[in-house]
Enzyme design. Structure first.
Site, PDB file in Angstrom:
ATOM      1  N   THR A 179      48.656  44.379  35.175  1.00  0.00           N
ATOM      2  CA  THR A 179      49.777  45.326  35.128  1.00  0.00           C
ATOM      3  C   THR A 179      50.433  45.298  33.755  1.00  0.00           C
ATOM      4  OG1 THR A 179      50.243  45.206  37.475  1.00  0.00           O
ATOM      5  CG2 THR A 179      52.127  45.652  36.057  1.00  0.00           C
ATOM      6  N   GLY A 212      52.366  47.982  45.641  1.00  0.00           N
ATOM      7  CA  GLY A 212      52.789  46.673  45.134  1.00  0.00           C
ATOM      8  C   GLY A 212      54.240  46.670  44.691  1.00  0.00           C
ATOM      9  N   ASP A 213      54.581  45.652  43.920  1.00  0.00           N
ATOM     10  CA  ASP A 213      55.972  45.482  43.485  1.00  0.00           C
ATOM     11  C   ASP A 213      56.347  46.384  42.311  1.00  0.00           C
ATOM     12  OD1 ASP A 213      54.046  43.909  42.031  1.00  0.00           O
ATOM     13  OD2 ASP A 213      55.732  43.043  40.936  1.00  0.00           O
ATOM     14  N   THR A 238      54.711  41.084  36.731  1.00  0.00           N
ATOM     15  CA  THR A 238      53.280  41.204  37.034  1.00  0.00           C
ATOM     16  C   THR A 238      52.909  40.025  37.921  1.00  0.00           C
ATOM     17  OG1 THR A 238      51.045  41.060  36.146  1.00  0.00           O
ATOM     18  CG2 THR A 238      52.760  40.012  34.841  1.00  0.00           C
ATOM     19  N   GLY A 239      52.001  40.259  38.858  1.00  0.00           N
ATOM     20  CA  GLY A 239      51.597  39.160  39.725  1.00  0.00           C
ATOM     21  C   GLY A 239      51.266  39.652  41.117  1.00  0.00           C
ATOM     22  N   GLY A 290      51.977  41.149  44.039  1.00  0.00           N
ATOM     23  CA  GLY A 290      53.111  42.024  44.335  1.00  0.00           C
ATOM     24  C   GLY A 290      53.835  41.738  45.635  1.00  0.00           C
TER      25      GLY A 290
END
Ligand code: ASP
Length: 333
Positions: A198, A228-229, A249-250, A252
């Site tokens: 991301t 996602g987040d 990022t990660g 989510g």
């Protein structure tokens, strides 16, 4: 005179008490941080060519954003410009080169937020806009809404005459290979790549305003319209002149549950934590839930922080009068 003073007070960005006036005086006039994803990013996992190409793309994104900030431009324009560069670069999981869904398509998520007014725009599951971040901005500026999804968001993009791109623009052979590996080995999105790609940007402009933006393809093999987040305001993206601007990022799902971006801003605003402390504590909480990833944070005085609980994070930063810094591995400054 009193009215003028009152107007000035009302429009002035609020600086949290944790930032002393001495710090504010010496603080950079403008600053910009970007990320291109966090994950198991170690020296032996990237070829020298990949390492070089990723650093060059991060440098180009910093250049695009800082050119705007250096001319006194708005933080909002700077984060959009930086993200557009990374959306076009296939090394990152956003725009061209975004990861594929279980069905082999691209469904893109993006968000942007203006810390001055807390206006925000977001899109989820869009398929045909070359720059999803610009679609998120159009939602913010040209619709009555904050969050559009799927076919409706694609239609809004056409109405707004944003640049359209076909599936062949977004999908790359490398992402097809990752999807096939995931399916063949019954892996999860986390196992197949162990890298989140991301992209995000957080800026503080010379007028003291903050903005944040994030753009992503989500996670490999996602199904059933998973979001996602990144486009969820308060989870992967948030900006508030009174506190901070954050892009994440990660994994989510964990970032949504933690409300990461808003939580960092709330800690800065109410608990008066320094940006680095707030970012580290919230990333510790994400880790305790079982999630991995990272964040970049900018603040009212232009102080930048980044924090990640993974081996590496593609990242970069630049401040007025300073040189651009680009880094990938944990042992870099
Ligand atoms: N945070 C993104 C998501 O869960 C993935 C990423 O960071 O690459 O959709």
């Amino acid at each position: 005179m009193r009215r003028l003073l009152l107007a000035a007070l009302l429009t002035a960005p609020l600086v949290p008490a944790c930032i002393s006036s001495a710090a504010a005086q010496t603080a950079p006039r403008w600053s910009l941080a970007i990320h291109g994803g966090a994950g198991v990013i170690e020296r032996d996992k990237l070829t020298p060519e990949q390492d070089k190409a990723i650093r060059a793309a991060l440098a180009r994104a910093l250049e695009a954003g800082s050119a705007i900030l250096a001319k006194g431009g708005a933080a909002l324009d700077a984060v959009e410009a930086a993200i557009k560069v990374l959306e076009d670069d296939p090394h990152f999981n956003a725009g061209r080169g975004a990861v594929l869904t279980w069905d082999g398509h691209n469904e893109l998520d993006a968000a942007i937020m203006d810390g001055r007014t807390r206006a925000a725009g977001a899109v989820a599951g869009v398929t045909a806009t070359r720059h999803p971040v610009s679609l998120a901005r159009a939602v913010m500026e040209k619709s009555d809404h904050v969050f559009l999804s799927g076919a409706g968001a694609d239609a809004f993009s056409r109405v707004q005459k944003l640049e359209q791109a076909g599936p062949e623009w977004f999908a790359t052979p490398e992402r097809r290979r990752q999807l096939e590996t995931l399916k063949a080995n019954k892996l999860s999105a986390i196992d197949v790549d162990r890298k989140y790609g991301t992209v995000g940007a957080v800026a503080r402009d010379a007028s003291g305003h903050l903005a944040a933006a994030t753009s992503t393809g989500g996670i490999t093999g996602k199904r059933w319209g998973r979001i996602g987040d990144a486009p969820v305001i308060g989870a992967g993206t948030y900006a508030d002149d009174r506190a901070c601007a954050v892009s994440a990022t990660g994994a989510g799902e964990y970032f949504i549950r933690e409300g990461v971006a808003h939580e960092i801003c709330a800690r800065i605003r109410f608990a008066r934590e320094a940006p680095q402390v707030a970012a580290d504590r919230v990333m510790d909480e994400v880790k305790a839930l079982g999630g991995d990833g990272g964040v970049i944070v900018n603040s009212p005085d232009g102080t930048i922080a980044w924090s990640y609980n993974t081996p590496g994070m593609y990242r970069g930063r630049i401040s007025a009068g300073g040189k651009p810094v680009v880094a990938i591995y944990r042992d870099e400054p």
